[in-house]
Enzyme design. Sequence first.
Site, PDB file in Angstrom:
ATOM      1  N   TYR A 143       0.642  -0.956   0.071  1.00  0.00           N
ATOM      2  CA  TYR A 143       0.210   0.409  -0.360  1.00  0.00           C
ATOM      3  C   TYR A 143       0.846   1.201  -0.251  1.00  0.00           C
ATOM      4  O   TYR A 143      -0.122   2.315  -0.526  1.00  0.00           O
ATOM      5  CB  TYR A 143      -0.624   0.351   1.334  1.00  0.00           C
ATOM      6  CG  TYR A 143      -2.946  -0.780   0.812  1.00  0.00           C
ATOM      7  CD1 TYR A 143      -2.336  -1.871   1.016  1.00  0.00           C
ATOM      8  CD2 TYR A 143      -3.898   0.240   1.468  1.00  0.00           C
ATOM      9  CE1 TYR A 143      -3.494  -2.378   1.145  1.00  0.00           C
ATOM     10  CE2 TYR A 143      -4.680  -0.307   1.073  1.00  0.00           C
ATOM     11  CZ  TYR A 143      -4.967  -2.028   0.801  1.00  0.00           C
ATOM     12  OH  TYR A 143      -5.848  -2.505   0.278  1.00  0.00           O
ATOM     13  N   LYS A 193       2.902 -15.505   2.485  1.00  0.00           N
ATOM     14  CA  LYS A 193       3.249 -15.995   1.039  1.00  0.00           C
ATOM     15  C   LYS A 193       4.213 -16.169   1.141  1.00  0.00           C
ATOM     16  O   LYS A 193       5.468 -15.902  -0.194  1.00  0.00           O
ATOM     17  CB  LYS A 193       2.879 -15.005  -0.231  1.00  0.00           C
ATOM     18  CG  LYS A 193       3.026 -15.295  -1.338  1.00  0.00           C
ATOM     19  CD  LYS A 193       1.758 -16.945  -1.515  1.00  0.00           C
ATOM     20  CE  LYS A 193       1.835 -18.388  -3.193  1.00  0.00           C
ATOM     21  NZ  LYS A 193       0.925 -19.068  -2.711  1.00  0.00           N
ATOM     22  N   ASP A 225      -3.155 -17.770   0.190  1.00  0.00           N
ATOM     23  CA  ASP A 225      -4.541 -18.870  -0.303  1.00  0.00           C
ATOM     24  C   ASP A 225      -4.864 -20.027  -0.103  1.00  0.00           C
ATOM     25  O   ASP A 225      -5.859 -20.170   0.177  1.00  0.00           O
ATOM     26  CB  ASP A 225      -3.018 -19.672  -1.558  1.00  0.00           C
ATOM     27  CG  ASP A 225      -2.024 -20.259  -1.102  1.00  0.00           C
ATOM     28  OD1 ASP A 225      -1.751 -20.203  -0.589  1.00  0.00           O
ATOM     29  OD2 ASP A 225      -1.858 -20.459  -2.457  1.00  0.00           O
ATOM     30  N   ASP A 249      -6.600  -6.649   3.966  1.00  0.00           N
ATOM     31  CA  ASP A 249      -7.430  -6.182   3.484  1.00  0.00           C
ATOM     32  C   ASP A 249      -8.770  -7.272   2.794  1.00  0.00           C
ATOM     33  O   ASP A 249      -9.526  -7.222   2.927  1.00  0.00           O
ATOM     34  CB  ASP A 249      -7.032  -5.338   2.045  1.00  0.00           C
ATOM     35  CG  ASP A 249      -7.607  -4.665   1.922  1.00  0.00           C
ATOM     36  OD1 ASP A 249      -9.118  -3.939   1.762  1.00  0.00           O
ATOM     37  OD2 ASP A 249      -8.044  -4.187   0.006  1.00  0.00           O
ATOM     38  N   ASP A 253     -12.762  -9.322   3.815  1.00  0.00           N
ATOM     39  CA  ASP A 253     -13.613  -8.629   3.473  1.00  0.00           C
ATOM     40  C   ASP A 253     -13.937 -10.248   3.324  1.00  0.00           C
ATOM     41  O   ASP A 253     -15.297 -10.224   3.526  1.00  0.00           O
ATOM     42  CB  ASP A 253     -13.420  -8.371   1.644  1.00  0.00           C
ATOM     43  CG  ASP A 253     -13.748  -6.440   1.869  1.00  0.00           C
ATOM     44  OD1 ASP A 253     -13.544  -6.259   3.079  1.00  0.00           O
ATOM     45  OD2 ASP A 253     -14.515  -6.465   0.832  1.00  0.00           O
TER      46      ASP A 253
HETATM   47  C1  IPM Z   1     -10.435  -1.227   3.561  1.00  0.00           C
HETATM   48  C2  IPM Z   1     -10.813  -0.551   2.227  1.00  0.00           C
HETATM   49  C3  IPM Z   1      -9.580   0.483   1.751  1.00  0.00           C
HETATM   50  C4  IPM Z   1      -8.060  -0.728   2.463  1.00  0.00           C
HETATM   51  C5  IPM Z   1      -9.885   0.552   0.889  1.00  0.00           C
HETATM   52  C6  IPM Z   1     -10.667   1.376   0.873  1.00  0.00           C
HETATM   53  C7  IPM Z   1      -8.591   2.289   0.590  1.00  0.00           C
HETATM   54  O1  IPM Z   1     -11.029  -1.720   1.352  1.00  0.00           O
HETATM   55  O2  IPM Z   1     -10.738  -0.222   4.877  1.00  0.00           O
HETATM   56  O3  IPM Z   1     -10.328  -2.383   3.626  1.00  0.00           O
HETATM   57  O4  IPM Z   1      -8.363  -1.320   1.432  1.00  0.00           O
HETATM   58  O5  IPM Z   1      -7.600  -0.506   3.258  1.00  0.00           O
HETATM   59 MG    MG Z   2     -11.112  -3.615   2.673  1.00  0.00          MG
END
Ligand code: IPM
Ligand code: MG
Length: 358
Positions: A143, A193, A225, A249, A253
Site C-alpha cells: 500500500y 506467502k 491462498d 484487506d 472482506d
Molecule cells: C479497507 C478498504 C480500504 C483499504 C480502501 C478504501 C483504501 O478497502 O479499509 O479495507 O484497502 O484498506
Molecule cells: Mg478493504
Amino acid sequence: MAKNKEIVVIPGDGVGTEVMDAALFVLRVVQKKYNYHFTFEHALAGGIATDTVGVPLPEETLEKAKKADAILFGAVGGPKWDNHPTHLRPEQALLGLRKELGLYSNLRPIVLFPGLEESSSLKAEIIEGVDFVVVRELTGGIYFGEKQRAKDSNGYEYASDLLLYHEHEIERIVRLAFQMAQNRKKQLTSVDKANVLESSRLWRTVVDRVKSDYPEVTVEHMLVDNCAMQLVRRPTAFDVIVTENMFGDILSDEAAILTGSIGMLPSASLGEGLVGFYEPVHGSAPDIAGLGIANPTAMILSMAMMLRHSFQDEEAASDVEKAVEKVLQMGYRTQDTKTEDEKTLTTMEFAEKVASLI
Ligand code: IPM
Ligand code: MG
C-alpha cells in the site's frame, strides 16, 4: 464528574453520513447513561472534501484528528471520483490518516451474531460459533511502497508497486497479535506467502523469534491462498489471524461473509499514539447511498470498539454490543441481512432500537 472526550467525526461519502448519524444517535444515549461529556468535532475527508476544498484530506482535518481522543470515520469513495488522479482520489484520505496518525494495527473482529446464520451465503453449520479477529498491518507493505509508472524503451507502459517491510514494522504488529491471542483462545495464525515472497520469509522469521515470549500461545504459519480456503471451510478453527496489509484487506472482506453481511463488521485502528480510529469495514456503498437503508451495525460496533480501546470502558462497550445482539434476536433486520420473515428497519430505525435497549 463527567468524563470529557473529544471525538472527531468524519462521515465521508455515500452511506458514511447515514451510518454515522445512526451511530451518533446511539452514542448520545451512551453519553447520558455512562456520564460522559463528548465534544463532537466534524471534519471533512474523501470525495466530499475534494468537492468542497479541493483535496481529499484537508490539513485542517489532519490537525483536528491529531488532537482528538478518538476518531469516528464513516466511509469514502464513489463513482463520481473514480477518474480523479491518484492524489485526488477519496481513498487517499483514509490512507493519509492511517499513515500520518501512525495507525499500524487494524483489528477486525469477525463474530457471527446468533440469528444471522441464514443471512450468509454459507451453510449455517459451517459458520455457527464463528468468533475470531483479523489483525491487519495497516501502514506498510504494498500500500505504501514506492509506486512507479513509466514507459520502457519500446514505448510500452509499465507500472510497479513495491512491497516493503522493515523488521520493526513486522515485530510490533506481531507482538500485538500475540498479546491478543494470549487473552483469547491462545491460538495465532500468521498468514503470509513465504513460498514466494521474500517479505513473507522475513515475516515468518520475526514471528518465530517473537513466539518465545508467548510460550502459552500456539502459532501456526499459513499461506494466504490456503487461508482463503480455510476461512470458508472451517472458520471456527481460527482465533487470531495476523497478516500484512493487503492480505488482511482481502481476507477480511472474505471473512465478512461469515457474519452474514459486510454491514456487520467494525474495525479499530491503533498505533503507539493515543488516538484510536474507528471505522466500519464496508465502503461508501454508492448503490444504496441516500436511501436510508444501509446497515448501521458496523458503525455502531466500531463506536463500541472506541469505548473499549480508547476510553477503556468495557462496560459501556459491551452494553452497546449486547443491545445490537438483542435487536437482532428480536428479529429486526436491515435490507442486507433480511432473509424472509424478519422486520426490515431503516438505518435510523435500527439505531433507535439499539439505543432503546441501552
Ligand atoms: C479497507 C478498504 C480500504 C483499504 C480502501 C478504501 C483504501 O478497502 O479499509 O479495507 O484497502 O484498506
Ligand atoms: Mg478493504
